[in-house]
Design an enzyme around this catalytic site. Sequence first.
Site, PDB file in Angstrom:
ATOM      1  N   ARG A 146       1.059  -0.608   0.031  1.00  0.00           N
ATOM      2  CA  ARG A 146      -0.131  -0.137   0.296  1.00  0.00           C
ATOM      3  C   ARG A 146       1.385   1.287   0.242  1.00  0.00           C
TER       4      ARG A 146
ATOM      5  N   HIS B  99      -3.156  10.423   7.680  1.00  0.00           N
ATOM      6  CA  HIS B  99      -4.466   9.750   9.197  1.00  0.00           C
ATOM      7  C   HIS B  99      -4.175  11.490   9.564  1.00  0.00           C
ATOM      8  N   GLU B 100      -3.376  12.414   9.933  1.00  0.00           N
ATOM      9  CA  GLU B 100      -2.763  13.923  10.163  1.00  0.00           C
ATOM     10  C   GLU B 100      -3.321  14.804   9.086  1.00  0.00           C
ATOM     11  N   ALA B 101      -3.655  14.774   7.961  1.00  0.00           N
ATOM     12  CA  ALA B 101      -4.221  15.091   7.160  1.00  0.00           C
ATOM     13  C   ALA B 101      -5.625  15.957   7.100  1.00  0.00           C
TER      14      ALA B 101
ATOM     15  N   ARG C  50     -15.998  -0.586   3.257  1.00  0.00           N
ATOM     16  CA  ARG C  50     -16.901  -0.471   4.046  1.00  0.00           C
ATOM     17  C   ARG C  50     -17.776  -0.632   2.901  1.00  0.00           C
TER      18      ARG C  50
ATOM     19  N   ARG D 155     -26.006  27.221  23.890  1.00  0.00           N
ATOM     20  CA  ARG D 155     -25.292  27.952  25.031  1.00  0.00           C
ATOM     21  C   ARG D 155     -24.615  26.982  25.511  1.00  0.00           C
TER      22      ARG D 155
ATOM     23  N   LEU E  26     -30.415   9.765  19.874  1.00  0.00           N
ATOM     24  CA  LEU E  26     -31.203   9.223  18.957  1.00  0.00           C
ATOM     25  C   LEU E  26     -30.310   9.405  17.269  1.00  0.00           C
ATOM     26  N   ASP E  27     -29.617   8.451  16.542  1.00  0.00           N
ATOM     27  CA  ASP E  27     -29.238   8.632  15.544  1.00  0.00           C
ATOM     28  C   ASP E  27     -29.808   7.088  14.390  1.00  0.00           C
TER      29      ASP E  27
HETATM   30  P1  FAD Z   1     -37.827   9.245  11.680  1.00  0.00           P
HETATM   31  O1  FAD Z   1     -37.433   9.219  10.541  1.00  0.00           O
HETATM   32  O2  FAD Z   1     -38.152  10.300  12.333  1.00  0.00           O
HETATM   33  O3  FAD Z   1     -39.474   8.826  10.657  1.00  0.00           O
HETATM   34  C1  FAD Z   1     -40.683   8.781  11.793  1.00  0.00           C
HETATM   35  C2  FAD Z   1     -42.049   8.428  10.238  1.00  0.00           C
HETATM   36  O4  FAD Z   1     -42.892   8.103  10.702  1.00  0.00           O
HETATM   37  C3  FAD Z   1     -41.789   9.601   9.429  1.00  0.00           C
HETATM   38  O5  FAD Z   1     -42.113   9.007   7.831  1.00  0.00           O
HETATM   39  C4  FAD Z   1     -43.150  10.412   9.898  1.00  0.00           C
HETATM   40  O6  FAD Z   1     -44.111  10.807   8.604  1.00  0.00           O
HETATM   41  C5  FAD Z   1     -44.238   8.593   9.651  1.00  0.00           C
HETATM   42  N1  FAD Z   1     -45.173   9.444  11.115  1.00  0.00           N
HETATM   43  C6  FAD Z   1     -45.027   9.891  11.762  1.00  0.00           C
HETATM   44  N2  FAD Z   1     -46.629   9.828  13.238  1.00  0.00           N
HETATM   45  C7  FAD Z   1     -47.222   8.897  12.237  1.00  0.00           C
HETATM   46  C8  FAD Z   1     -48.543   8.870  12.251  1.00  0.00           C
HETATM   47  N3  FAD Z   1     -49.091   9.050  13.423  1.00  0.00           N
HETATM   48  N4  FAD Z   1     -48.882   7.757  11.245  1.00  0.00           N
HETATM   49  C9  FAD Z   1     -48.624   8.281  10.311  1.00  0.00           C
HETATM   50  N5  FAD Z   1     -46.733   8.234  10.128  1.00  0.00           N
HETATM   51  C10 FAD Z   1     -46.302   8.793  11.208  1.00  0.00           C
HETATM   52  N6  FAD Z   1     -28.826  10.411  11.920  1.00  0.00           N
HETATM   53  C11 FAD Z   1     -27.743   9.869  11.361  1.00  0.00           C
HETATM   54  O7  FAD Z   1     -26.921   8.520  12.130  1.00  0.00           O
HETATM   55  N7  FAD Z   1     -26.632  10.197  10.676  1.00  0.00           N
HETATM   56  C12 FAD Z   1     -26.693  11.136   9.966  1.00  0.00           C
HETATM   57  O8  FAD Z   1     -26.593  12.087   9.339  1.00  0.00           O
HETATM   58  C13 FAD Z   1     -28.113  11.952  10.139  1.00  0.00           C
HETATM   59  N8  FAD Z   1     -28.216  13.010   9.389  1.00  0.00           N
HETATM   60  C14 FAD Z   1     -29.858  13.943   9.329  1.00  0.00           C
HETATM   61  C15 FAD Z   1     -29.349  15.452   8.863  1.00  0.00           C
HETATM   62  C16 FAD Z   1     -30.818  15.293   8.916  1.00  0.00           C
HETATM   63  C17 FAD Z   1     -31.448  16.563   8.479  1.00  0.00           C
HETATM   64  C18 FAD Z   1     -32.043  15.060   9.905  1.00  0.00           C
HETATM   65  C19 FAD Z   1     -33.281  15.832  10.237  1.00  0.00           C
HETATM   66  C20 FAD Z   1     -31.756  13.779  10.546  1.00  0.00           C
HETATM   67  C21 FAD Z   1     -30.502  13.361  10.532  1.00  0.00           C
HETATM   68  N9  FAD Z   1     -30.524  12.243  10.945  1.00  0.00           N
HETATM   69  C22 FAD Z   1     -29.052  11.589  11.432  1.00  0.00           C
HETATM   70  C23 FAD Z   1     -31.129  11.897  12.013  1.00  0.00           C
HETATM   71  C24 FAD Z   1     -32.017  10.514  11.448  1.00  0.00           C
HETATM   72  O9  FAD Z   1     -32.261  10.843  10.021  1.00  0.00           O
HETATM   73  C25 FAD Z   1     -32.597   9.980  12.378  1.00  0.00           C
HETATM   74  O10 FAD Z   1     -32.190   9.955  14.132  1.00  0.00           O
HETATM   75  C26 FAD Z   1     -33.457   8.913  12.114  1.00  0.00           C
HETATM   76  O11 FAD Z   1     -34.749   9.007  10.592  1.00  0.00           O
HETATM   77  C27 FAD Z   1     -35.027   7.954  12.601  1.00  0.00           C
HETATM   78  O12 FAD Z   1     -35.488   6.831  12.423  1.00  0.00           O
HETATM   79  P2  FAD Z   1     -36.790   6.795  13.148  1.00  0.00           P
HETATM   80  O13 FAD Z   1     -37.653   5.633  12.517  1.00  0.00           O
HETATM   81  O14 FAD Z   1     -37.100   7.344  14.180  1.00  0.00           O
HETATM   82  O15 FAD Z   1     -37.822   8.065  12.988  1.00  0.00           O
HETATM   83  P1  NAP Z   2     -28.810  17.292  19.716  1.00  0.00           P
HETATM   84  O1  NAP Z   2     -27.593  16.742  18.586  1.00  0.00           O
HETATM   85  O2  NAP Z   2     -28.697  16.991  20.701  1.00  0.00           O
HETATM   86  O3  NAP Z   2     -28.416  19.092  19.293  1.00  0.00           O
HETATM   87  C1  NAP Z   2     -29.308  19.794  19.752  1.00  0.00           C
HETATM   88  C2  NAP Z   2     -28.977  20.945  20.098  1.00  0.00           C
HETATM   89  O4  NAP Z   2     -29.947  22.112  20.289  1.00  0.00           O
HETATM   90  C3  NAP Z   2     -27.450  21.082  20.738  1.00  0.00           C
HETATM   91  O5  NAP Z   2     -26.765  21.918  20.797  1.00  0.00           O
HETATM   92  C4  NAP Z   2     -27.862  21.773  22.386  1.00  0.00           C
HETATM   93  O6  NAP Z   2     -27.015  22.799  22.488  1.00  0.00           O
HETATM   94  C5  NAP Z   2     -28.989  22.552  21.811  1.00  0.00           C
HETATM   95  N1  NAP Z   2     -30.400  22.605  22.954  1.00  0.00           N
HETATM   96  C6  NAP Z   2     -31.103  21.474  23.137  1.00  0.00           C
HETATM   97  N2  NAP Z   2     -32.121  21.964  24.199  1.00  0.00           N
HETATM   98  C7  NAP Z   2     -32.292  23.775  24.027  1.00  0.00           C
HETATM   99  C8  NAP Z   2     -33.480  24.155  24.252  1.00  0.00           C
HETATM  100  N3  NAP Z   2     -34.586  24.007  25.139  1.00  0.00           N
HETATM  101  N4  NAP Z   2     -33.048  25.285  23.526  1.00  0.00           N
HETATM  102  C9  NAP Z   2     -32.042  25.854  23.308  1.00  0.00           C
HETATM  103  N5  NAP Z   2     -31.309  25.412  22.387  1.00  0.00           N
HETATM  104  C10 NAP Z   2     -31.327  23.797  22.935  1.00  0.00           C
HETATM  105  O7  NAP Z   2     -29.837  16.800  18.402  1.00  0.00           O
HETATM  106  P2  NAP Z   2     -29.952  17.168  16.555  1.00  0.00           P
HETATM  107  O8  NAP Z   2     -28.786  18.197  16.064  1.00  0.00           O
HETATM  108  O9  NAP Z   2     -31.137  17.499  16.498  1.00  0.00           O
HETATM  109  O10 NAP Z   2     -29.982  16.102  16.416  1.00  0.00           O
HETATM  110  C11 NAP Z   2     -30.994  15.162  16.353  1.00  0.00           C
HETATM  111  C12 NAP Z   2     -30.224  13.354  16.220  1.00  0.00           C
HETATM  112  O11 NAP Z   2     -29.491  13.243  15.094  1.00  0.00           O
HETATM  113  C13 NAP Z   2     -28.668  13.642  16.617  1.00  0.00           C
HETATM  114  O12 NAP Z   2     -29.062  13.039  17.506  1.00  0.00           O
HETATM  115  C14 NAP Z   2     -27.330  13.343  15.663  1.00  0.00           C
HETATM  116  O13 NAP Z   2     -27.257  12.048  16.216  1.00  0.00           O
HETATM  117  C15 NAP Z   2     -28.133  12.964  14.668  1.00  0.00           C
HETATM  118  N6  NAP Z   2     -27.595  13.454  13.687  1.00  0.00           N
HETATM  119  C16 NAP Z   2     -26.496  13.377  12.672  1.00  0.00           C
HETATM  120  C17 NAP Z   2     -25.870  13.918  12.388  1.00  0.00           C
HETATM  121  C18 NAP Z   2     -24.419  13.525  11.934  1.00  0.00           C
HETATM  122  O14 NAP Z   2     -22.947  14.209  11.401  1.00  0.00           O
HETATM  123  N7  NAP Z   2     -23.536  12.463  12.660  1.00  0.00           N
HETATM  124  C19 NAP Z   2     -26.064  15.494  11.096  1.00  0.00           C
HETATM  125  C20 NAP Z   2     -27.656  14.934  12.198  1.00  0.00           C
HETATM  126  C21 NAP Z   2     -28.360  15.178  12.770  1.00  0.00           C
HETATM  127  P3  NAP Z   2     -26.882  24.164  23.805  1.00  0.00           P
HETATM  128  O15 NAP Z   2     -27.650  22.487  25.236  1.00  0.00           O
HETATM  129  O16 NAP Z   2     -25.671  24.001  24.322  1.00  0.00           O
HETATM  130  O17 NAP Z   2     -27.701  24.614  23.858  1.00  0.00           O
HETATM  131 FE1  SF4 Z   3     -20.763   2.931   5.293  1.00  0.00          FE
HETATM  132 FE2  SF4 Z   3     -22.093   4.378   7.316  1.00  0.00          FE
HETATM  133 FE3  SF4 Z   3     -21.702   1.629   7.664  1.00  0.00          FE
HETATM  134 FE4  SF4 Z   3     -19.485   2.809   7.586  1.00  0.00          FE
HETATM  135  S1  SF4 Z   3     -21.622   3.154   8.567  1.00  0.00           S
HETATM  136  S2  SF4 Z   3     -19.812   1.402   6.793  1.00  0.00           S
HETATM  137  S3  SF4 Z   3     -19.426   4.765   6.580  1.00  0.00           S
HETATM  138  S4  SF4 Z   3     -22.713   3.409   6.030  1.00  0.00           S
END
Ligand code: FAD
Ligand code: NAP
Ligand code: SF4
Length: 674
Positions: free
Chosen positions: A217, A255-257, A314, A565, A658-659
């Site tokens: 590599r 890795h440090e890049a 991956r 905050r 949650l993620d």
């Molecule tokens: P959700 O994805 O919220 O799905 C819930 C579904 O239930 C929705 O489709 C909704 O329409 C439906 N629903 C709700 N109530 C009802 C009802 N009464 N009847 C019928 N349908 C209903 N996570 C990561 O791990 N990595 C990331 O990089 C990442 N990036 C993100 C970026 C953004 C901008 C956002 C918004 C989220 C991101 N997340 C990321 C978070 C991730 O998408 C969520 O953690 C995940 O989608 C949660 O899945 P879930 O199935 O619990 O719910």
């Molecule tokens: P989050 O990561 O929990 O961030 C919430 C933010 O809101 C924090 O900065 C928090 O910081 C602030 N906050 C919380 N309570 C507040 C309040 N009462 N008033 C004002 N500020 C408040 O949640 P999220 O950004 O909504 O993301 C949701 C989940 O999606 C995350 O847990 C994450 O894992 C996932 N996600 C992941 C990625 C990824 O790249 N891996 C990307 C998007 C989403 P302070 O309390 O300091 O203000």
């Molecule tokens: Fe690809 Fe994400 Fe799965 Fe890693 S965790 S193998 S980066 S989809």
Amino acid sequence: MSEQFKNLFTPLDLGFTQLKNRFVMGSMHTGLEEVKGGFNRMAKYLEDRASGGVGLIVTGGVSPNLAGRASPFACQLSFPWQVSKHKKVTDAVHKHDSKILMQILHTGRYGYQPLCVSPSGIKSPISPFKPWKMSNLHIRKTIYDFANSSRLAQKAGYDGVEVMGSEGYLINQFLVTKTNKRTDHWGGNYEKRMNFPLEIIRAIRKKCGKEFIIMFRLSMLDLIEEGSSWEEIVQLAKELKKEDVNIINTGIGWHEARIPTIATKVPRAAFTWVTAKMKKEIDIPLVTTNRINKPEVAEDILANGEADLISMARPYLADAELVNKAKENRLDEINICIACNQACLDHTFKGKVSSCLVNPFACYETELVHTKTTQKKIAVVGAGPSGMAFSVEAAKKGHSITLFDQDEDIGGQFNMAKVIPGKEEFNETIRYYKRQLDLNGVILKMKTEFKVETAKEFDQVIIATGVLPRKLKIEGIEHEKVLTYVDYLKHKQDIGTKIAVIGAGGIGFDVSELLTHSKESQSSLNKDDFFKEWGVDQTISTRGGIADIEAQVPKSPRMVYLCQRKTSKIGKGLGKTTGWIHRMGLKNKGVHMLTGVFYDKVDDQGLHITIAEKKQILDVDHVIICAGQVSNNSLYEALKFKGVQVHKIGGAHSSGELDAKRAIKQGITLALKI
Ligand code: FAD
Ligand code: NAP
Ligand code: SF4
């Protein structure tokens, strides 16, 4: 055989042995190397990839000695008694006509342990441990250890070894003056700096004979200042060939890049041009790598003559069957790696066993197994990641599944994630589930809000209704300037040019990313834009491919304040291996990152805040709330009250931490049990 992929499925003849196709599974440390019973799990994990069609598998890095370990208890192969556990792995892979190489990795100054060593004892910026400077004797002994480890690997049944000479590990540290200040046999001019890798290869060849694959590599683009020059890299490649190396693999970036090389922001196959450049210099099988995640992309590279083999790593965590699916033209069934690093690399850096966000079975093949069941009629409410994952897995077990969602499209929050620049890959997960739901006979009821009365038609109900944005109690929260991330991302509400984002979690960062991009500057989709933005010299006329190259970051169309905050570093909770990329990306775009913020009120003037007792007004057009979420579980409570058999998963289960990784795994785990 698939005509579409005729290059990928053409065998490669290495003289004494053949590879059945051009698919290489690149080396990944999974952590199975170190856990109890890990080699049994690894045997099954790698056997699945072999039976899935991969031609050549490379194991995670194995140290040739104590000093080379990545961490105090990392895997090492130095003694005959260590051979038998490796044999389980090679036997499992060989059942399927695949070849397997053991990667020998000496981490040098990257070793996260006090015994780490390096050519000149210079500490790395990404490790707290200062390495010991290697003596001449120690260097000679290390070369012996590489050969000894290779011989033991041969006894364990490996078809060869990959010698890790890139990513800034020990061999790389010998090659560049930044880390090698020696003036003896091992340092000074480039001829001497090459002595270490060349003597390693010579020693391995001598000990293991001709009929043993040696893949090297080679760091073809260091992406650090004082890195190797292109002429030096070519010179080393030619010397390696003379020493009878069989294959050269491409290494990109130490890795440090501070330039992303594999994260989701990196365009697909972004670094293939580096291998293509080397192909013009040398006639030896070359492997290309980095952000190749689909067979279509891989085939194009081979068809264009840019490489001889394609390394994906991956993508095989995401889908063990990737190769067979390509062969059988079942492309829409491939679960694509979205390059999030959340369950693989981030786990490795936290000392946890790797897996995959989109495929939690990866590395848990022997743990996550179906239990026997009686067929049930199940309603799933919510077609987000947790609901989709549950539905597919439960349908595979024979349950009758009806999946409800109030939205028009499946995918839940992934429909918002996929619009973020650099997260386009999230589309692939939705596409994958769409196909899987169809294949497994899941009945879809879209645009349907699930009502409590509907539950009586089912034996059980699964609540996967996700989350709702947290409502804040700030004066003026009802002001027309205020919107939630859902209003902006999902309902595409028009947005001004001066914005305050409340909350700097993952979503706050993502929203800021979108706000600072114009439609024309999508560098995650355009390689040239990406290299301009991160300052990579595509001519490699500078050492390491970066020096003197000024990054040209496209101007943000908006002024953005990202607020939290807490007084801690902004973005601290983001992914271990990707957080710095998000932070740097927004910093380069001129986002104002404010910490220790108290939100006083919103009015026509904008967002009134206090930081360190100093009041100020952010004169903004809009305030976007990204302040976390609460579980959307009122339906669950109502059904429970009615005595319905009901479970909750994903965000509906709990919103803290949650993620998608947790959501998908929770869906699958419940389906396996139910
Ligand atoms: P959700 O994805 O919220 O799905 C819930 C579904 O239930 C929705 O489709 C909704 O329409 C439906 N629903 C709700 N109530 C009802 C009802 N009464 N009847 C019928 N349908 C209903 N996570 C990561 O791990 N990595 C990331 O990089 C990442 N990036 C993100 C970026 C953004 C901008 C956002 C918004 C989220 C991101 N997340 C990321 C978070 C991730 O998408 C969520 O953690 C995940 O989608 C949660 O899945 P879930 O199935 O619990 O719910
Ligand atoms: P989050 O990561 O929990 O961030 C919430 C933010 O809101 C924090 O900065 C928090 O910081 C602030 N906050 C919380 N309570 C507040 C309040 N009462 N008033 C004002 N500020 C408040 O949640 P999220 O950004 O909504 O993301 C949701 C989940 O999606 C995350 O847990 C994450 O894992 C996932 N996600 C992941 C990625 C990824 O790249 N891996 C990307 C998007 C989403 P302070 O309390 O300091 O203000
Ligand atoms: Fe690809 Fe994400 Fe799965 Fe890693 S965790 S193998 S980066 S989809």
